[in-house]
Enzyme design. Structure first.
Site, PDB file in Angstrom:
ATOM      1  N   ASP A  16       0.561  -3.707  12.194  1.00 41.78           N
ATOM      2  CA  ASP A  16       1.219  -4.061  10.983  1.00 41.78           C
ATOM      3  C   ASP A  16       1.341  -5.552  10.461  1.00 41.78           C
ATOM      4  O   ASP A  16       2.864  -6.007  11.372  1.00 41.78           O
ATOM      5  CB  ASP A  16       2.221  -3.221  10.632  1.00 41.78           C
ATOM      6  CG  ASP A  16       2.422  -3.538   8.100  1.00 41.78           C
ATOM      7  OD1 ASP A  16       2.879  -4.364   8.256  1.00 41.78           O
ATOM      8  OD2 ASP A  16       2.446  -2.249   8.003  1.00 41.78           O
TER       9      ASP A  16
ATOM     10  N   THR B 161      -0.985   7.459   0.110  1.00 42.75           N
ATOM     11  CA  THR B 161      -2.210   7.671  -0.876  1.00 42.75           C
ATOM     12  C   THR B 161      -3.340   6.098  -0.671  1.00 42.75           C
ATOM     13  O   THR B 161      -4.449   5.702  -0.934  1.00 42.75           O
ATOM     14  CB  THR B 161      -2.589   7.291  -2.500  1.00 42.75           C
ATOM     15  OG1 THR B 161      -1.745   5.963  -2.898  1.00 42.75           O
ATOM     16  CG2 THR B 161      -1.607   8.131  -2.742  1.00 42.75           C
TER      17      THR B 161
ATOM     18  N   ARG C   1       0.653  -1.172   0.521  1.00 46.57           N
ATOM     19  CA  ARG C   1      -0.086  -0.317   0.239  1.00 46.57           C
ATOM     20  C   ARG C   1       0.675   1.198  -0.313  1.00 46.57           C
ATOM     21  O   ARG C   1       1.553   1.074   0.957  1.00 46.57           O
ATOM     22  CB  ARG C   1      -0.542  -0.042   1.247  1.00 46.57           C
ATOM     23  CG  ARG C   1      -2.026  -0.397   1.639  1.00 46.57           C
ATOM     24  CD  ARG C   1      -3.208  -0.478   1.953  1.00 46.57           C
ATOM     25  NE  ARG C   1      -2.567  -0.084   3.143  1.00 46.57           N
ATOM     26  CZ  ARG C   1      -3.334  -0.323   4.814  1.00 46.57           C
ATOM     27  NH1 ARG C   1      -4.885   0.383   4.216  1.00 46.57           N
ATOM     28  NH2 ARG C   1      -2.712   0.201   5.514  1.00 46.57           N
TER      29      ARG C   1
ATOM     30  N   ASP D 251       5.062  -6.337   8.666  1.00 45.53           N
ATOM     31  CA  ASP D 251       5.922  -6.135  10.426  1.00 45.53           C
ATOM     32  C   ASP D 251       6.289  -7.352  11.150  1.00 45.53           C
ATOM     33  O   ASP D 251       7.112  -7.907  11.614  1.00 45.53           O
ATOM     34  CB  ASP D 251       5.702  -4.635  10.776  1.00 45.53           C
ATOM     35  CG  ASP D 251       6.086  -3.605   9.577  1.00 45.53           C
ATOM     36  OD1 ASP D 251       7.031  -4.383   8.502  1.00 45.53           O
ATOM     37  OD2 ASP D 251       5.503  -2.112   9.663  1.00 45.53           O
TER      38      ASP D 251
HETATM   39  C1  PRP Z   1      -1.211  -4.742   4.069  1.00 44.52           C
HETATM   40  C2  PRP Z   1      -1.696  -6.471   4.164  1.00 44.52           C
HETATM   41  C3  PRP Z   1      -3.137  -5.797   2.964  1.00 44.52           C
HETATM   42  C4  PRP Z   1      -3.329  -4.771   2.937  1.00 44.52           C
HETATM   43  C5  PRP Z   1      -4.537  -4.843   3.193  1.00 44.52           C
HETATM   44  O1  PRP Z   1       0.207  -5.033   3.010  1.00 44.52           O
HETATM   45  O2  PRP Z   1      -1.493  -7.266   4.846  1.00 44.52           O
HETATM   46  O3  PRP Z   1      -2.018  -6.800   1.617  1.00 44.52           O
HETATM   47  O4  PRP Z   1      -2.439  -4.141   3.494  1.00 44.52           O
HETATM   48  O5  PRP Z   1      -4.870  -3.459   3.146  1.00 44.52           O
HETATM   49  P1  PRP Z   1      -6.088  -2.810   2.314  1.00 44.52           P
HETATM   50  O6  PRP Z   1      -7.186  -3.566   2.372  1.00 44.52           O
HETATM   51  O7  PRP Z   1      -6.589  -1.380   2.527  1.00 44.52           O
HETATM   52  O8  PRP Z   1      -5.508  -3.245   0.654  1.00 44.52           O
HETATM   53  P2  PRP Z   1       1.065  -3.852   3.499  1.00 44.52           P
HETATM   54  O9  PRP Z   1       0.305  -2.697   2.705  1.00 44.52           O
HETATM   55  O10 PRP Z   1       1.454  -3.238   4.747  1.00 44.52           O
HETATM   56  O11 PRP Z   1       2.136  -4.851   2.540  1.00 44.52           O
HETATM   57  P3  PRP Z   1       3.145  -6.128   2.766  1.00 44.52           P
HETATM   58  O12 PRP Z   1       2.515  -7.366   3.464  1.00 44.52           O
HETATM   59  O13 PRP Z   1       4.693  -6.032   2.569  1.00 44.52           O
HETATM   60  O14 PRP Z   1       3.402  -5.784   5.018  1.00 44.52           O
HETATM   61  N1  URA Z   2      -2.244  -3.973   6.558  1.00 42.29           N
HETATM   62  C1  URA Z   2      -1.906  -4.415   7.769  1.00 42.29           C
HETATM   63  O1  URA Z   2      -1.038  -4.918   8.071  1.00 42.29           O
HETATM   64  N2  URA Z   2      -2.598  -3.694   9.210  1.00 42.29           N
HETATM   65  C2  URA Z   2      -4.193  -2.840   8.781  1.00 42.29           C
HETATM   66  O2  URA Z   2      -4.469  -2.618  10.010  1.00 42.29           O
HETATM   67  C3  URA Z   2      -3.829  -1.782   7.358  1.00 42.29           C
HETATM   68  C4  URA Z   2      -2.696  -2.602   6.381  1.00 42.29           C
END
Ligand code: PRP
Ligand code: URA
Length: 208
Positions: free
Chosen positions: A199, A107, A103, A202
């Site tokens: 997160d 944005t 994400r 993380d």
């Molecule tokens: C997180 C999560 C989803 C997304 C959800 O990923 O694992 O993929 O955010 O958010 P949304 O429904 O608003 O799209 P992130 O972008 O943090 O990436 P990561 O898994 O690499 O940490």
């Molecule tokens: N991605 C995450 O990992 N946690 C949230 O709460 C939303 C998006």
């Protein structure tokens, strides 16, 4: 809405440990794996089995087996990878695809950086894995990418889903059934799920 929430005291118990900020990487990973296995059982409730004849030590019998080749599991990187171990522990021959997405920090829109799926994916039922369904943007983009490859049947498995994300996904794709450990109320100003678990990527990979 096409959503199934696991409603079970043991899942609530596990989620309470998972959500706790004091829970460390090892236990966090183990819990994601465990809950993913239960989600997989739930999502496979409508699986079509094939008739086979086997022989027990006592006698021959007709029974049923799953053709694991009919399914592909597609984690959304990174966090979806944490769910994979729980899935392959019960469907060891499952074909696996990968969708890389993050994400954008300003944005909150998903950015796709990787896409690799098994050959013949259009003939398989595809089960998308991502622990968090927040705004729904990542789920929608993943579904669109898979649809563009000809996939017809999809399910979405997550640990925590926000009401807003469920609404967005199910309005756009009512045929994609969502399975989640828990439905949470809302998102905060940074589009994190509240109360959520923080997160997921993380916490799984220990990157913060
Ligand atoms: C997180 C999560 C989803 C997304 C959800 O990923 O694992 O993929 O955010 O958010 P949304 O429904 O608003 O799209 P992130 O972008 O943090 O990436 P990561 O898994 O690499 O940490
Ligand atoms: N991605 C995450 O990992 N946690 C949230 O709460 C939303 C998006």
């Amino acid at each position: 809405m096409s959503v199934t929430e696991l409603q079970h005291p043991l899942i609530e118990h596990k989620l309470s440990i998972l959500r706790d900020k004091k829970t460390g990487t090892k236990e966090f990973r183990e819990l994601i794996r465990e809950i993913s296995t239960v989600l997989c059982y739930e999502a496979m409730k409508d699986a079509k089995l094939e008739s086979v004849e086997i022989e027990t030590p006592i006698q021959k019998m007709k029974t049923h087996r799953l053709n694991e080749d009919n399914y592909a599991f597609v984690p959304i990187l990174r966090a979806g990878l944490g769910m994979l171990e729980g899935i392959v522990s019960v469907i060891p021959n499952a074909k696996i695809g990968h969708i890389g997405m993050y994400r954008d920090e300003e944005t909150y829109e998903p950015v796709n950086y990787f896409f690799k799926v098994p050959k013949g994916i259009e003939k398989k039922e595809v089960i998308i894995l991502d622990p968090m369904l927040a705004t729904g943007g990542s789920a929608i983009d993943a579904i669109e990418l898979l649809k563009s490859k000809g996939v017809k049947k999809m399910k979405f498995l997550c640990i925590i889903a926000a009401k807003e994300g469920i609404k967005k996904v199910s309005e756009k794709y009512p045929d994609v059934q969502i399975y989640c450990g828990h439905i949470d109320e809302k998102l905060n100003a940074n589009k994190y799920i509240v109360p959520g678990l923080g997160d997921a990527g993380d916490r799984i990979f220990g990157t913060k």
